[in-house]
Design a protein around this motif. Sequence first.
Motif, short mmCIF file in Angstrom:
data_model
loop_
_atom_site.label_atom_id
_atom_site.label_comp_id
_atom_site.label_asym_id
_atom_site.label_seq_id
_atom_site.Cartn_x
_atom_site.Cartn_y
_atom_site.Cartn_z
N GLY A 337 0.80 -1.21 0.00
CA GLY A 337 0.00 0.00 0.00
C GLY A 337 0.83 1.26 0.00
N SER A 338 0.12 2.38 0.12
CA SER A 338 0.74 3.69 0.13
C SER A 338 0.16 4.51 1.27
N ILE A 339 1.02 5.28 1.93
CA ILE A 339 0.61 6.10 3.06
C ILE A 339 1.01 7.55 2.79
N GLY A 340 0.07 8.45 2.94
CA GLY A 340 0.35 9.87 2.72
C GLY A 340 -0.65 10.71 3.49
N PRO A 341 -0.59 12.02 3.34
CA PRO A 341 -1.55 12.89 4.03
C PRO A 341 -2.96 12.66 3.51
N THR A 342 -3.96 13.00 4.30
CA THR A 342 -5.34 12.86 3.83
C THR A 342 -5.56 13.68 2.57
N ARG A 343 -4.76 14.69 2.38
CA ARG A 343 -4.84 15.51 1.16
C ARG A 343 -3.99 14.86 0.07
N MET A 344 -4.33 13.62 -0.29
CA MET A 344 -3.57 12.91 -1.31
C MET A 344 -4.38 12.82 -2.61
N ASP A 345 -3.71 12.47 -3.66
CA ASP A 345 -4.37 12.21 -4.93
C ASP A 345 -4.93 10.80 -4.89
N TYR A 346 -6.18 10.66 -4.43
CA TYR A 346 -6.77 9.34 -4.24
C TYR A 346 -6.89 8.55 -5.54
N PRO A 347 -7.42 9.12 -6.62
CA PRO A 347 -7.51 8.32 -7.85
C PRO A 347 -6.14 7.82 -8.33
N GLY A 348 -5.12 8.70 -8.29
CA GLY A 348 -3.79 8.30 -8.73
C GLY A 348 -3.17 7.27 -7.82
N THR A 349 -3.33 7.44 -6.50
CA THR A 349 -2.75 6.48 -5.55
C THR A 349 -3.42 5.12 -5.67
N ILE A 350 -4.74 5.11 -5.79
CA ILE A 350 -5.47 3.84 -5.93
C ILE A 350 -5.01 3.13 -7.20
N ALA A 351 -4.88 3.87 -8.30
CA ALA A 351 -4.45 3.26 -9.56
C ALA A 351 -3.05 2.67 -9.44
N SER A 352 -2.14 3.39 -8.78
CA SER A 352 -0.76 2.92 -8.65
C SER A 352 -0.68 1.67 -7.78
N VAL A 353 -1.35 1.69 -6.64
CA VAL A 353 -1.33 0.54 -5.74
C VAL A 353 -1.93 -0.68 -6.42
N ARG A 354 -3.05 -0.48 -7.10
CA ARG A 354 -3.70 -1.60 -7.77
C ARG A 354 -2.82 -2.18 -8.88
N ALA A 355 -2.17 -1.31 -9.65
CA ALA A 355 -1.33 -1.77 -10.75
C ALA A 355 -0.13 -2.56 -10.25
N VAL A 356 0.54 -2.06 -9.22
CA VAL A 356 1.71 -2.77 -8.69
C VAL A 356 1.29 -4.10 -8.07
N ALA A 357 0.14 -4.13 -7.40
CA ALA A 357 -0.35 -5.39 -6.83
C ALA A 357 -0.60 -6.42 -7.92
N ARG A 358 -1.18 -5.98 -9.03
CA ARG A 358 -1.46 -6.90 -10.13
C ARG A 358 -0.17 -7.45 -10.74
N TYR A 359 0.77 -6.55 -11.00
CA TYR A 359 2.03 -7.00 -11.61
C TYR A 359 2.85 -7.84 -10.66
N LEU A 360 2.83 -7.48 -9.37
CA LEU A 360 3.57 -8.27 -8.39
C LEU A 360 3.00 -9.68 -8.32
N SER A 361 1.69 -9.80 -8.39
CA SER A 361 1.07 -11.12 -8.39
C SER A 361 1.51 -11.93 -9.60
N ARG A 362 1.70 -11.26 -10.73
CA ARG A 362 2.09 -11.97 -11.94
C ARG A 362 3.55 -12.43 -11.94
N VAL A 363 4.44 -11.65 -11.32
CA VAL A 363 5.85 -12.00 -11.38
C VAL A 363 6.34 -12.78 -10.18
N LEU A 364 5.47 -13.00 -9.19
CA LEU A 364 5.87 -13.85 -8.07
C LEU A 364 6.20 -15.23 -8.61
N PRO A 365 7.14 -15.92 -7.96
CA PRO A 365 7.47 -17.28 -8.41
C PRO A 365 6.23 -18.17 -8.43
#
Length: 366
Positions: A337-365
Amino acid sequence: MSEERRLAVLRAIVEDYVHTREPVGSRVLTERHGLGVSPATIRNDMAALEEAGYIAQPHTSAGRVPTDKGYRLFVDRLAEVRPLTAPQRRAIETFLSEAVDLDDILGRAGRLIAQLTGQVAVVQYPSLRLSGLRHLELVPVGGVRLLVVVITDTGRVEQRYLDVTGAADAEPTVASVESPAPDVAADHPGIPDEGSLGELRARLNAAAAGKRLSELPEAFGRVVAGVAPDLVPLARGIADLVVDTLGTQSEERIVLAGTANLARADMRFEHALSPVLEALEEQVVLLGLLTEMATDPPGGAGVGVRIGHENRLDGLTEASVVASGYGTDGDTVAILGSIGPTRMDYPGTIASVRAVARYLSRVLPN
């Protein structure tokens, strides 16, 4: 409809405040956003939003800022999550696929999230309790000692020593990894010959194939019941050691990346930064928070978001946490996940976390 218009006003206030870090007034909303109503109507909508607790007036100026309740409504009513660009997606996949081992993969995932969001990234190591056994190796070390190597289906490697301190019919005892190997003759009856040891290893690996921790005791029990009587104590000792290793909770750990981002001017928190840093040091509690948020499939469309006082860590009452699970074969084995101030870019943060989670799931052994 006034409710939809007020939601549009709230959305505009959140977007402007995230971008400018300054309280937002009705005149600014009129100039920047095509809301299709007069400034007087916007002021009335802002008054209604303030009365409902979605925005607040921090100073005597006419500007308003979102509250935790306002951010929550904004996140819950997001029409869409801004997708990453094609170059960003390719960069993520390339960067993660170049990792050489599990430590490298998780370190890269943390750095990616921190770079994409400009915030703090947290990545949990795959839980041994949620992992399966991919391979078990038994290596004789000295006369009465075995090195038991446990390789999980997520690529995690654990090593434990098993001492057979008595004769062939004695119960094996577990020794710590740091303990010195005893100086005992190699023909001690507690260690079987290479052929018998290889057969035992093969039986345990076959029994564990495709099994999760909860299924291993029964599977290993059948192996113990089927081996020669002189191998029963050793087989039982190995089986117990593997189950105990995969079931341990003391090995849970996380990777933190991007903590230096907290010092940037645009990451300013309303009060002191030190409580946030102290909260990040409480890794056990932080892991508990992330685990509570991981209710969606690994890398799924849903990403958990905790805003301000929704976090049960006192130091994160001015922060938001965006988290998602990742794993293999549709099973969540850990959280990032990602941690930042409540004044964060929620759409951008959600997209980034979701994308990395998806790719990490794919490249895990696999």
